[in-house]
Write an enzyme that holds these catalytic residues in place. Structure first.
Site, mmCIF file in Angstrom:
data_model
loop_
_atom_site.group_PDB
_atom_site.id
_atom_site.type_symbol
_atom_site.label_atom_id
_atom_site.label_comp_id
_atom_site.label_asym_id
_atom_site.label_seq_id
_atom_site.Cartn_x
_atom_site.Cartn_y
_atom_site.Cartn_z
ATOM 1 N N GLU A 128 0.718 -1.413 0.097
ATOM 2 C CA GLU A 128 0.030 0.005 0.076
ATOM 3 C C GLU A 128 0.812 1.445 -0.200
ATOM 4 O O GLU A 128 0.615 2.140 0.764
ATOM 5 C CB GLU A 128 -0.957 0.072 1.102
ATOM 6 C CG GLU A 128 -1.788 -1.228 1.068
ATOM 7 C CD GLU A 128 -2.869 -1.385 2.471
ATOM 8 O OE1 GLU A 128 -3.001 -0.326 3.168
ATOM 9 O OE2 GLU A 128 -3.696 -2.177 2.346
ATOM 10 N N ASN A 172 2.096 -5.269 -3.241
ATOM 11 C CA ASN A 172 0.593 -5.411 -2.832
ATOM 12 C C ASN A 172 0.024 -4.096 -2.602
ATOM 13 O O ASN A 172 0.289 -3.407 -1.779
ATOM 14 C CB ASN A 172 0.567 -6.527 -1.506
ATOM 15 C CG ASN A 172 -0.704 -7.065 -1.413
ATOM 16 O OD1 ASN A 172 -1.381 -7.770 -2.120
ATOM 17 N ND2 ASN A 172 -1.115 -6.857 0.098
ATOM 18 N N HIS A 209 -10.380 -5.974 -2.372
ATOM 19 C CA HIS A 209 -11.570 -5.736 -1.630
ATOM 20 C C HIS A 209 -12.676 -5.189 -2.313
ATOM 21 O O HIS A 209 -12.700 -3.846 -2.659
ATOM 22 C CB HIS A 209 -11.123 -4.926 -0.277
ATOM 23 C CG HIS A 209 -10.081 -5.459 0.719
ATOM 24 N ND1 HIS A 209 -10.405 -6.524 1.106
ATOM 25 C CD2 HIS A 209 -8.839 -5.254 0.637
ATOM 26 C CE1 HIS A 209 -9.386 -6.884 1.838
ATOM 27 N NE2 HIS A 209 -8.211 -6.103 1.458
ATOM 28 N N GLU A 235 -6.364 -10.670 -1.351
ATOM 29 C CA GLU A 235 -7.129 -10.232 -0.013
ATOM 30 C C GLU A 235 -8.616 -10.430 -0.456
ATOM 31 O O GLU A 235 -9.471 -9.343 0.053
ATOM 32 C CB GLU A 235 -6.634 -8.866 0.742
ATOM 33 C CG GLU A 235 -5.266 -9.034 1.178
ATOM 34 C CD GLU A 235 -4.806 -7.818 1.844
ATOM 35 O OE1 GLU A 235 -5.675 -6.807 2.112
ATOM 36 O OE2 GLU A 235 -3.603 -7.427 1.987
ATOM 37 N N ASP A 237 -12.392 -10.211 -1.061
ATOM 38 C CA ASP A 237 -13.697 -10.162 -0.486
ATOM 39 C C ASP A 237 -14.659 -9.206 -1.233
ATOM 40 O O ASP A 237 -14.093 -8.524 -1.853
ATOM 41 C CB ASP A 237 -13.887 -9.947 1.192
ATOM 42 C CG ASP A 237 -13.032 -8.729 1.301
ATOM 43 O OD1 ASP A 237 -12.778 -7.645 0.873
ATOM 44 O OD2 ASP A 237 -12.563 -8.648 2.796
HETATM 45 O O1 G3I Z 1 -4.973 -7.764 18.949
HETATM 46 C C1 G3I Z 1 -4.891 -6.274 19.257
HETATM 47 C C2 G3I Z 1 -5.552 -6.165 20.624
HETATM 48 O O2 G3I Z 1 -4.302 -6.706 21.493
HETATM 49 C C3 G3I Z 1 -5.743 -4.546 21.009
HETATM 50 O O3 G3I Z 1 -6.084 -4.575 22.320
HETATM 51 C C4 G3I Z 1 -6.882 -4.310 20.036
HETATM 52 C C5 G3I Z 1 -7.233 -2.662 20.442
HETATM 53 O O4 G3I Z 1 -7.238 -2.152 19.241
HETATM 54 O O5 G3I Z 1 -6.378 -4.355 18.814
HETATM 55 C C6 G3I Z 1 -6.073 -5.723 18.170
HETATM 56 O O6 G3I Z 1 -5.454 -5.536 16.927
HETATM 57 C C7 G3I Z 1 -6.153 -5.357 16.024
HETATM 58 C C8 G3I Z 1 -5.836 -6.227 14.951
HETATM 59 O O7 G3I Z 1 -6.527 -5.921 13.706
HETATM 60 C C9 G3I Z 1 -6.139 -7.874 15.395
HETATM 61 O O8 G3I Z 1 -7.653 -7.976 15.557
HETATM 62 C C10 G3I Z 1 -6.070 -4.039 15.616
HETATM 63 O O9 G3I Z 1 -6.729 -2.821 16.185
HETATM 64 C C11 G3I Z 1 -6.836 -3.639 14.315
HETATM 65 O O10 G3I Z 1 -6.719 -2.387 13.657
HETATM 66 C C12 G3I Z 1 -6.663 -4.792 13.305
HETATM 67 O O11 G3I Z 1 -6.954 -4.607 12.004
HETATM 68 C C13 G3I Z 1 -6.337 -5.276 10.943
HETATM 69 C C14 G3I Z 1 -6.029 -4.233 9.854
HETATM 70 O O12 G3I Z 1 -5.615 -4.948 8.932
HETATM 71 C C15 G3I Z 1 -5.100 -3.199 10.335
HETATM 72 O O13 G3I Z 1 -4.957 -2.288 9.392
HETATM 73 C C16 G3I Z 1 -7.401 -6.239 10.488
HETATM 74 O O14 G3I Z 1 -7.823 -7.250 11.297
HETATM 75 C C17 G3I Z 1 -6.996 -6.883 9.036
HETATM 76 O O15 G3I Z 1 -7.837 -7.695 8.455
HETATM 77 C C18 G3I Z 1 -6.417 -5.892 8.156
HETATM 78 O O16 G3I Z 1 -5.950 -5.981 6.961
HETATM 79 C C19 G3I Z 1 -5.590 -5.389 6.009
HETATM 80 C C20 G3I Z 1 -4.353 -5.791 5.299
HETATM 81 O O17 G3I Z 1 -3.274 -6.284 6.174
HETATM 82 C C21 G3I Z 1 -3.766 -4.978 4.358
HETATM 83 N N1 G3I Z 1 -4.994 -4.786 3.399
HETATM 84 C C22 G3I Z 1 -6.238 -4.048 3.785
HETATM 85 C C23 G3I Z 1 -6.663 -5.244 4.889
HETATM 86 C C24 G3I Z 1 -8.047 -4.747 5.443
HETATM 87 O O18 G3I Z 1 -8.044 -3.561 6.194
#
Ligand code: G3I
Length: 305
Positions: A128, A172, A209, A235, A237
């Site tokens: 990105e 990517n 996406h 990715e 969906d």
């Molecule tokens: O695990 C922590 C936890 O310990 C903490 O207390 C909590 C509080 O915010 O956050 C948890 O982490 C979260 C993590 O997912 C795991 O669940 C993050 O906040 C959250 O921001 C994170 O979101 C991820 C996101 O990327 C971050 O930008 C999504 O799961 C994940 O699906 C998403 O994936 C991205 C790809 O990597 C890149 N392309 C876009 C795609 C969708 O956004």
């Protein structure tokens, strides 16, 4: 074939899913992963913040859980992702000098790639980096552009090749699915330039996406492939439900199947209940792990339908 992975394998492709380590205690989740998929991407566990929370001190545990399971089942692993502006550890910050950031980036790439050498099939080296809605070629402003300049992408790919000569190195991004969009043109020009100058790059990841995939999606896959790189849908969906969603999924899979260098597809999760797109139902299995219409459409398309 009767499962997604086996159907994809008939044409030499893989069909993968993002997996979150936090759900590995759910036996239906793991059983569905094992039955249907032959590739995996860690949804968050290999990102810079989670995996190197303190400088040069690595937290491999959650990512290893996913990788070791995948390897034991003979699955491919996509490494996601080495250099990204998001989910960075807090020790990467504006107090760092350019040379300090550069050595931190190189060390991160080297250590993580070494740890997973021989287990990972392709790395998203840079994720990105291009801007949304800008002119062709404009990059997103980040600590990397600010400290290292636009050349940080090339630096990252060269460091990655030095760390592992045998793994595929991918760029990517999202919103690079429309063949003619400015963001797509920028990435296309970068790949062409890298190829011309011998900067190592092997693949482009189209995150995909989607609401509705663009009508020229197959043409877009083909134009990247014509540059001499593999294309992977990384990715996938698709928002929505029912036959509209199923038809969109079918078109995406058919587009990949039509281009020989489109080597595999990964969906961004198994079940709607744990999708990052909360409030939507964008995946192939419902909240109870039942197959949706979209699943059947994908399986048909992988089987040549
Ligand atoms: O695990 C922590 C936890 O310990 C903490 O207390 C909590 C509080 O915010 O956050 C948890 O982490 C979260 C993590 O997912 C795991 O669940 C993050 O906040 C959250 O921001 C994170 O979101 C991820 C996101 O990327 C971050 O930008 C999504 O799961 C994940 O699906 C998403 O994936 C991205 C790809 O990597 C890149 N392309 C876009 C795609 C969708 O956004």
């Amino acid at each position: 074939a009767g499962t997604l992975g086996a159907a994809a394998a008939q044409s030499g492709r893989y069909f993968g899913t993002a997996i979150a380590a936090g759900h590995l205690n759910d036996s239906t989740y793991v059983a569905t992963w094992d039955r249907e998929f032959n590739s995996v991407t860690a949804e968050n566990e290999m990102k810079w913040g989670p995996i190197e929370p303190s400088r040069n001190s690595f937290n491999w545990g959650s990512a290893d859980q996913i990788v070791n399971h995948a390897v034991s089942k003979g699955m491919k692993v996509r490494g996601h992702t080495l250099v990204w502006h998001a989910q960075l550890p807090s020790w990467i910050n504006n107090n760092m000098s350019a040379s300090d950031l550069r050595s931190a980036m190189t060390n991160h790439i080297t250590q993580v790639m070494n740890h997973y050498k021989g287990k990972v099939y392709a790395w998203d080296v840079v994720n990105e980096a291009f801007a949304d809605g800008g002119s062709v070629g404009s990059l997103r402003s980040s600590i990397f552009t600010q400290k290292l300049g636009n050349g940080f992408i090339e630096e990252a790919f060269r460091a990655a090749r030095a760390a592992d000569p045998n793994v595929k190195l991918c760029y990517n991004d999202y919103n690079i699915d429309d063949a003619n969009a400015n963001k797509t043109r920028g990435v296309y020009n970068m790949v062409k330039d890298f190829k011309a100058r011998g900067v190592p790059i092997d693949c482009v990841g189209l995150q995909s996406h989607f609401g509705n995939p663009p009508s020229n999606y197959q043409q877009n896959i083909a134009q990247f492939a014509a540059l001499g790189v593999d294309v992977q849908i990384t990715e996938l969906d698709v928002g929505g439900s029912g036959s509209t969603q199923a038809d969109a999924y079918r078109r995406v899979v058919q587009a990949c199947m039509a281009v020989s260098r489109c080597t595999g597809i990964t969906v961004w999760g198994i079940t709607d209940k744990w999708s990052w797109r909360s409030g939507d139902t964008p995946l192939l299995f419902d909240g109870n792990f039942n197959k949706k219409q979209a699943y059947t459409a994908v399986l048909d398309a992988l089987n040549g339908g």
